[in-house]
Design an enzyme around this catalytic site. Sequence first.
Site, PDB file in Angstrom:
ATOM      1  N   GLU A 122       0.812  -1.219   0.000  1.00 41.55           N
ATOM      2  CA  GLU A 122       0.000   0.000   0.000  1.00 41.55           C
ATOM      3  C   GLU A 122       0.844   1.267   0.000  1.00 41.55           C
ATOM      4  OE1 GLU A 122      -3.032  -0.257   3.044  1.00 41.55           O
ATOM      5  OE2 GLU A 122      -4.141  -1.771   1.887  1.00 41.55           O
ATOM      6  N   GLU A 225      -5.458  -8.719   0.409  1.00 42.06           N
ATOM      7  CA  GLU A 225      -5.938  -8.751   1.793  1.00 42.06           C
ATOM      8  C   GLU A 225      -7.440  -8.528   1.793  1.00 42.06           C
ATOM      9  OE1 GLU A 225      -2.239  -6.692   4.340  1.00 42.06           O
ATOM     10  OE2 GLU A 225      -4.122  -5.618   4.027  1.00 42.06           O
TER      11      GLU A 225
END
Length: 306
Positions: A122, A225
């Site tokens: 991220e 995720e």
Amino acid sequence: MRTTAILGTLAVAAAPTLAQKGNLGFALGTKKADGSCKYTQDYEDDFSAIQTASGSTLVRGYAASDCNCAQQILPAAKNKGFKVILGIWPDTDASYAADKAAIQTYANQYADQVYAVTVGSETLYRGNFTGEQLLEKINDVKSILPSSVKIGTADSWNKYADGTADALIKSGNVDILLANAFSYWQGKEVGAGATYTYFDDVQQALGHVQSLSGSMDKIEFWNGETGWPTDGGTNYGPATASTSLASEFYSQAVCGMLDWGVNVFYFEAFDEPWKPSSVGDNGNAEDETHWGAMKADRSSKYSLKC
């Protein structure tokens, strides 16, 4: 019915072209419940619990040098028949150098156990790199890897959907992309939009990757995720931390995504009670200690079979 209605609704968009059921993996931390580092035997015990509960033989990490992760986890993976996605944290020069060195040392020794390497987690979402800058890091790491090891990154689904990651997708040098998608962090309720939002987020990311790459044969795509906190976790607006709701989300959303042909990493395998308290984007306290599909002692919370 699981996701029949949801899939029907999403079919009006550009649906992904995927031929078979997706693969399941789990995010796995480097520390034991007390915060001390795991060793090879600890990872072997983790692997036994994961495989027994879910049938999965694949895990992903985030920083190969953290707690000497690569050094300790790869022998365990060899002993237990697992594969591992190792991570490099490129956000600081020190972490990048340490993780790269760990992978250069151990990925070559245990090439059969390394499924892939992800550079960044991220980091585009946080704005630490542009797509072009992250691609430079990926190309640098690719040069030290065995040719059999895939390389890519993990980022939020919207950074793929909005074009931020286009340089990676179009480069021809990226083998695998992981798109994280948490309808929990979008304040959705299980049974009232959480599964739909999850599918829609993944669809947007995957659809954009497919439109640029032309074929999913060129880039392997994963939901990097997703998850739901269990009893003891922190609520996020109407999204409620609950073991029963986590079980429902897993059976409906995660199993449904696998049925749709999309690979999924569940966050995470085990509770991590050592994690400190934090403050979320909404200014409220966050608890990240109850996200495990299993407890810290590796006992089950709910069924992980799809």
